[in-house]
Scaffold this motif. Structure first.
Motif, PDB file in Angstrom:
ATOM      1  N   ALA A  82      43.252  40.631  49.704  1.00  0.00           N
ATOM      2  CA  ALA A  82      44.131  41.228  48.692  1.00  0.00           C
ATOM      3  C   ALA A  82      44.256  42.704  49.030  1.00  0.00           C
ATOM      4  O   ALA A  82      43.432  43.259  49.765  1.00  0.00           O
ATOM      5  CB  ALA A  82      43.566  41.027  47.289  1.00  0.00           C
ATOM      6  N   LYS A  83      45.263  43.367  48.483  1.00  0.00           N
ATOM      7  CA  LYS A  83      45.513  44.743  48.902  1.00  0.00           C
ATOM      8  C   LYS A  83      44.602  45.768  48.252  1.00  0.00           C
ATOM      9  O   LYS A  83      44.552  46.925  48.686  1.00  0.00           O
ATOM     10  CB  LYS A  83      46.970  45.118  48.672  1.00  0.00           C
ATOM     11  CG  LYS A  83      47.423  45.165  47.221  1.00  0.00           C
ATOM     12  CD  LYS A  83      48.912  45.514  47.166  1.00  0.00           C
ATOM     13  CE  LYS A  83      49.443  45.612  45.756  1.00  0.00           C
ATOM     14  NZ  LYS A  83      50.895  45.931  45.710  1.00  0.00           N
ATOM     15  N   GLY A  84      43.841  45.378  47.226  1.00  0.00           N
ATOM     16  CA  GLY A  84      42.915  46.322  46.630  1.00  0.00           C
ATOM     17  C   GLY A  84      43.608  47.361  45.771  1.00  0.00           C
ATOM     18  O   GLY A  84      44.778  47.223  45.403  1.00  0.00           O
ATOM     19  N   LEU A  85      42.872  48.435  45.460  1.00  0.00           N
ATOM     20  CA  LEU A  85      43.331  49.445  44.509  1.00  0.00           C
ATOM     21  C   LEU A  85      43.624  50.785  45.180  1.00  0.00           C
ATOM     22  O   LEU A  85      42.975  51.143  46.167  1.00  0.00           O
ATOM     23  CB  LEU A  85      42.265  49.672  43.439  1.00  0.00           C
ATOM     24  CG  LEU A  85      41.922  48.482  42.544  1.00  0.00           C
ATOM     25  CD1 LEU A  85      40.607  48.733  41.822  1.00  0.00           C
ATOM     26  CD2 LEU A  85      43.053  48.225  41.555  1.00  0.00           C
ATOM     27  N   PRO A  86      44.548  51.552  44.624  1.00  0.00           N
ATOM     28  CA  PRO A  86      44.713  52.933  45.087  1.00  0.00           C
ATOM     29  C   PRO A  86      43.402  53.690  44.859  1.00  0.00           C
ATOM     30  O   PRO A  86      42.671  53.420  43.898  1.00  0.00           O
ATOM     31  CB  PRO A  86      45.838  53.472  44.186  1.00  0.00           C
ATOM     32  CG  PRO A  86      46.583  52.266  43.723  1.00  0.00           C
ATOM     33  CD  PRO A  86      45.542  51.195  43.584  1.00  0.00           C
ATOM     34  N   ILE A 143      34.925  49.574  42.132  1.00  0.00           N
ATOM     35  CA  ILE A 143      34.181  50.779  42.545  1.00  0.00           C
ATOM     36  C   ILE A 143      34.421  51.170  44.001  1.00  0.00           C
ATOM     37  O   ILE A 143      34.144  52.299  44.386  1.00  0.00           O
ATOM     38  CB  ILE A 143      32.675  50.620  42.281  1.00  0.00           C
ATOM     39  CG1 ILE A 143      32.062  49.542  43.173  1.00  0.00           C
ATOM     40  CG2 ILE A 143      32.418  50.327  40.808  1.00  0.00           C
ATOM     41  CD1 ILE A 143      30.544  49.450  43.077  1.00  0.00           C
ATOM     42  N   THR A 144      34.942  50.231  44.798  1.00  0.00           N
ATOM     43  CA  THR A 144      35.214  50.557  46.205  1.00  0.00           C
ATOM     44  C   THR A 144      36.706  50.700  46.487  1.00  0.00           C
ATOM     45  O   THR A 144      37.094  51.320  47.477  1.00  0.00           O
ATOM     46  CB  THR A 144      34.664  49.459  47.141  1.00  0.00           C
ATOM     47  OG1 THR A 144      35.353  48.224  46.886  1.00  0.00           O
ATOM     48  CG2 THR A 144      33.165  49.273  46.944  1.00  0.00           C
ATOM     49  N   GLY A 145      37.536  50.086  45.627  1.00  0.00           N
ATOM     50  CA  GLY A 145      38.971  50.064  45.878  1.00  0.00           C
ATOM     51  C   GLY A 145      39.383  48.987  46.853  1.00  0.00           C
ATOM     52  O   GLY A 145      40.569  48.775  47.090  1.00  0.00           O
ATOM     53  N   GLU A 146      38.409  48.278  47.422  1.00  0.00           N
ATOM     54  CA  GLU A 146      38.687  47.237  48.414  1.00  0.00           C
ATOM     55  C   GLU A 146      38.267  45.875  47.877  1.00  0.00           C
ATOM     56  O   GLU A 146      37.176  45.731  47.307  1.00  0.00           O
ATOM     57  CB  GLU A 146      37.906  47.502  49.704  1.00  0.00           C
ATOM     58  CG  GLU A 146      38.239  48.821  50.388  1.00  0.00           C
ATOM     59  CD  GLU A 146      39.601  48.811  51.035  1.00  0.00           C
ATOM     60  OE1 GLU A 146      40.105  47.711  51.337  1.00  0.00           O
ATOM     61  OE2 GLU A 146      40.169  49.898  51.239  1.00  0.00           O
ATOM     62  N   ALA A 152      45.686  40.991  38.844  1.00  0.00           N
ATOM     63  CA  ALA A 152      44.539  40.158  39.209  1.00  0.00           C
ATOM     64  C   ALA A 152      44.712  39.546  40.593  1.00  0.00           C
ATOM     65  O   ALA A 152      43.783  39.560  41.421  1.00  0.00           O
ATOM     66  CB  ALA A 152      44.347  39.058  38.169  1.00  0.00           C
ATOM     67  N   GLN A 153      45.887  39.026  40.861  1.00  0.00           N
ATOM     68  CA  GLN A 153      46.110  38.335  42.126  1.00  0.00           C
ATOM     69  C   GLN A 153      46.256  39.289  43.303  1.00  0.00           C
ATOM     70  O   GLN A 153      45.612  39.123  44.345  1.00  0.00           O
ATOM     71  CB  GLN A 153      47.354  37.449  42.021  1.00  0.00           C
ATOM     72  CG  GLN A 153      47.198  36.270  41.082  1.00  0.00           C
ATOM     73  CD  GLN A 153      48.412  35.363  41.069  1.00  0.00           C
ATOM     74  OE1 GLN A 153      49.432  35.645  41.701  1.00  0.00           O
ATOM     75  NE2 GLN A 153      48.315  34.249  40.352  1.00  0.00           N
ATOM     76  N   GLU A 154      47.117  40.302  43.128  1.00  0.00           N
ATOM     77  CA  GLU A 154      47.473  41.150  44.263  1.00  0.00           C
ATOM     78  C   GLU A 154      46.405  42.173  44.619  1.00  0.00           C
ATOM     79  O   GLU A 154      46.228  42.518  45.794  1.00  0.00           O
ATOM     80  CB  GLU A 154      48.797  41.867  43.965  1.00  0.00           C
ATOM     81  CG  GLU A 154      49.974  40.918  43.823  1.00  0.00           C
ATOM     82  CD  GLU A 154      51.232  41.626  43.340  1.00  0.00           C
ATOM     83  OE1 GLU A 154      51.228  42.885  43.298  1.00  0.00           O
ATOM     84  OE2 GLU A 154      52.211  40.922  42.996  1.00  0.00           O
ATOM     85  N   ARG A 155      45.684  42.680  43.609  1.00  0.00           N
ATOM     86  CA  ARG A 155      44.730  43.756  43.882  1.00  0.00           C
ATOM     87  C   ARG A 155      43.272  43.293  43.828  1.00  0.00           C
ATOM     88  O   ARG A 155      42.436  43.810  44.566  1.00  0.00           O
ATOM     89  CB  ARG A 155      44.958  44.904  42.900  1.00  0.00           C
ATOM     90  CG  ARG A 155      46.348  45.543  43.050  1.00  0.00           C
ATOM     91  CD  ARG A 155      46.437  46.853  42.320  1.00  0.00           C
ATOM     92  NE  ARG A 155      47.740  47.490  42.477  1.00  0.00           N
ATOM     93  CZ  ARG A 155      48.105  48.225  43.534  1.00  0.00           C
ATOM     94  NH1 ARG A 155      47.253  48.392  44.553  1.00  0.00           N
ATOM     95  NH2 ARG A 155      49.300  48.795  43.593  1.00  0.00           N
ATOM     96  N   PHE A 156      42.960  42.300  42.969  1.00  0.00           N
ATOM     97  CA  PHE A 156      41.577  41.843  42.835  1.00  0.00           C
ATOM     98  C   PHE A 156      41.323  40.485  43.496  1.00  0.00           C
ATOM     99  O   PHE A 156      40.204  39.981  43.466  1.00  0.00           O
ATOM    100  CB  PHE A 156      41.189  41.770  41.357  1.00  0.00           C
ATOM    101  CG  PHE A 156      40.998  43.118  40.709  1.00  0.00           C
ATOM    102  CD1 PHE A 156      39.742  43.694  40.599  1.00  0.00           C
ATOM    103  CD2 PHE A 156      42.090  43.821  40.208  1.00  0.00           C
ATOM    104  CE1 PHE A 156      39.565  44.932  39.997  1.00  0.00           C
ATOM    105  CE2 PHE A 156      41.929  45.070  39.607  1.00  0.00           C
ATOM    106  CZ  PHE A 156      40.657  45.628  39.500  1.00  0.00           C
ATOM    107  N   GLY A 157      42.365  39.861  44.065  1.00  0.00           N
ATOM    108  CA  GLY A 157      42.192  38.594  44.772  1.00  0.00           C
ATOM    109  C   GLY A 157      41.839  37.419  43.887  1.00  0.00           C
ATOM    110  O   GLY A 157      41.298  36.413  44.367  1.00  0.00           O
ATOM    111  N   LEU A 158      42.170  37.485  42.609  1.00  0.00           N
ATOM    112  CA  LEU A 158      41.797  36.441  41.656  1.00  0.00           C
ATOM    113  C   LEU A 158      42.947  35.472  41.391  1.00  0.00           C
ATOM    114  O   LEU A 158      44.114  35.832  41.490  1.00  0.00           O
ATOM    115  CB  LEU A 158      41.380  37.069  40.320  1.00  0.00           C
ATOM    116  CG  LEU A 158      40.122  37.936  40.323  1.00  0.00           C
ATOM    117  CD1 LEU A 158      40.081  38.791  39.062  1.00  0.00           C
ATOM    118  CD2 LEU A 158      38.873  37.076  40.431  1.00  0.00           C
TER     119      LEU A 158
END
Length: 545
Positions: free
Chosen positions: A456-460, A434-437, A379-385
């Motif tokens: 945040a770094k978002g998703l692969p 849906i965007t990975g960002e 949640a924190q690192e990829r989704f900025g939550l």
């Protein structure tokens, strides 16, 4: 603080209504004899039980008559909180400069009396009429047995809360003329749900938008939220403030939430993070769309699925059995009624996702290398939550996904337990998925005040592609299909139902996307995700197309 104005401390309920002839027109002269602390709303002997209709009429008559005359000390003796009532009634005329009070009662419903207040506000040579409505309730005094007005902050004005103040004077902030992304003026009159948002924008950006303050009667809130303007005596000069909102999408959002009580929705543009609409339908005026802190139910499975994929536990086409029940550290979890169990080779993560199978996710949360902190880290690192660093332009909640052990680790994975979200958070989750960002949502461009948006770094890319495809399947073949039916373009969604302690009906959650628009809605005690929140999101996505 308004210049030269003594704040009117509102410590209890003081409800009011619009009207013609004052309550003094009632023949209650004989009932006003004595008054003070020894005044009686009934016979000398102590009474018990609910107040009679005669007591209700007599008590409200005395209270209204004293209030009209500006006799604060006398009026307060007819309430069950003498000190708080006296402070409010005294300051009503002093700090708020309200005079000429006339109160017209409506027909009592049991011990509750609706009424209308008609008065005048005068300050600095300016004067305007003021009318508004509310109600009060007469109760039996616990120690005296007298029939008394049950004092709450709403007996002075229905929008007052505990320890709020009423002030008339130069406004704390200049007015603003809020503009949507295409230059359309956004007003409270045309977009009522935006009222608290526009107040918040004025409080934060009024001085930066180039306007000049006018003279107003306002509520100054004890919680330091933006002032609520009740009456404008002189307008001042508004400054222009550009927002990211879309008037068309906002109108659709407001119309959609009105169909369901306690509902909120947010729409964002995934490619930029711009907020296109924010609407609430709530009696308390709370901006739950931005500030709500409630369990999001199965919409959380978007984030949980991302955690499973990113940690190599499974893929969308990988195994995810869906048994009837799943036990995690002594707590048994089950699926929604009517969901058929499936432990066959066809029981994939995508299948569990589109059918919203709780047990499929719970069976996987103890797989290596997952830990109690894995969902929080995702949640924190990829989704900025959950990092308390979003800067949307007004007050907002960043979501909370704490590291949890015991049964809460499993409950968090299906959007229960200790997880808390707002519609803004879940719209952002969909946009990231849906965007990975991760693009932090915002209502006002950071260029206006130089604030730094969260990152945040978002998703692969492979994770984002799988999440988007699972949401597509859910919108066309799964639990979200009825709500999303008829929508063209690239669509996807996820439903959610969140159980709430003490409530028989679950909260309805739904998040979805259509092309470059993502939206999320909740309807507290609205039932299943597709029952209330689903139609709200679909209406917003349809308008944004």
């Amino acid at each position: 603080m308004a210049k030269g104005v003594k704040a009117a401390v509102i410590g209890s309920v003081f409800a009011v209504m619009v009207g013609g002839a004052g309550y003094g027109a009632y023949n209650i002269v004989s009932a006003l004899n004595g008054g003070g602390a020894t005044g009686s709303a009934g016979p000398a002997e102590e009474r018990t039980g609910p107040p009679s209709s005669e007591e209700v009429e007599e008590t409200t008559g005395k209270f209204f008559a004293a209030w009209e005359k500006g006799e604060a000390a006398q009026a307060s003796t007819y309430t069950n909180n003498d000190a708080a009532a006296r402070t409010v009634l005294s300051s009503f005329s002093e700090g708020a400069h309200i005079t000429g009070v006339k109160i017209t009662p409506g027909a009592a419903k049991s011990a509750t009396v609706p009424f209308t207040v008609s008065a005048k506000v005068s300050y600095g040579g300016k004067s305007k009429p003021l009318t508004y409505k509310s109600e009060l309730t007469v109760v039996r005094g616990k120690t005296t047995g007298r029939a008394l007005v049950d004092w709450q902050p709403t007996v002075v004005h229905p929008q007052l809360k505990r320890n709020d103040t009423l002030v008339t004077g130069e406004a704390a902030n200049p007015p603003i003329e809020a503009l949507d992304r295409d230059g359309t003026v956004l007003t409270k009159e045309k977009y009522p749900s935006l009222g608290p948002v526009l107040d918040a924008l004025r409080a934060k950006y009024g001085d930066k938008a180039g306007g000049e303050p006018g003279v107003e009667l306002s509520i100054r809130h004890a919680d330091e939220s933006a002032d609520t303007s009740l009456l404008t005596l002189s307008k001042g000069t508004p400054g222009k403030l550009e927002t990211t909102l879309s008037a068309g999408v906002q109108a659709a959002a407001e119309k959609a939430v009105k169909k369901y009580a306690q509902s909120s929705v947010v729409a964002v543009k995934p490619s930029t993070g711009e907020v296109l609409a924010v609407a609430n339908h709530r009696e308390d005026g709370f901006n739950a769309a931005f500030e709500g802190r409630v369990a999001p139910g199965s919409t959380m499975k978007i984030l949980t699925a991302a955690m499973l994929i990113d940690n190599g536990v499974t893929t969308m086409n990988g195994p995810a059995p869906c048994p009837a029940t799943a036990t995690w550290q002594s707590q048994t979890f089950k699926n929604l009624d009517g969901l058929k169990a499936d432990e066959s080779a066809n029981a994939t993560l995508a299948n569990g996702f589109l059918r919203s199978c709780n047990t499929a996710f719970i069976k996987l949360v103890d797989e290596d290398p997952l830990t109690d902190a894995s969902l929080m880290n995702e949640a924190q690192e990829r989704f900025g939550l959950g990092r308390d660093d979003w800067k949307t332009g007004i007050v907002s909640f960043d979501g909370s996904v704490p590291a949890s052990s015991g049964p809460d680790r499993a409950a968090n994975a299906i959007g229960q337990g200790q997880v808390q979200m707002s519609p803004l958070n879940m719209a952002s989750v969909t946009a990231t998925a849906i965007t990975g960002e991760f693009r932090q949502p915002y209502l006002i461009s950071p260029q206006l005040d130089g604030r730094r948006l969260a990152t945040a770094k978002g998703l692969p890319s492979s994770t984002a592609a799988q999440l988007k495809q699972m949401m597509r399947l859910t919108a066309t073949q799964g639990t979200a299909a009825p709500a999303m039916a008829g929508l063209g373009g690239d669509i996807g969604a996820k439903t959610g139902s969140a159980e709430v302690d003490g409530k028989a009906t679950s909260d309805s959650w739904f998040t979805g996307f259509r092309d470059d628009v993502a939206a999320a809605a909740m309807s507290q005690q609205g039932g299943h995700g597709g029952d209330a929140a689903g139609p709200i999101v679909a209406a917003v996505l349809r308008a944004a197309g």
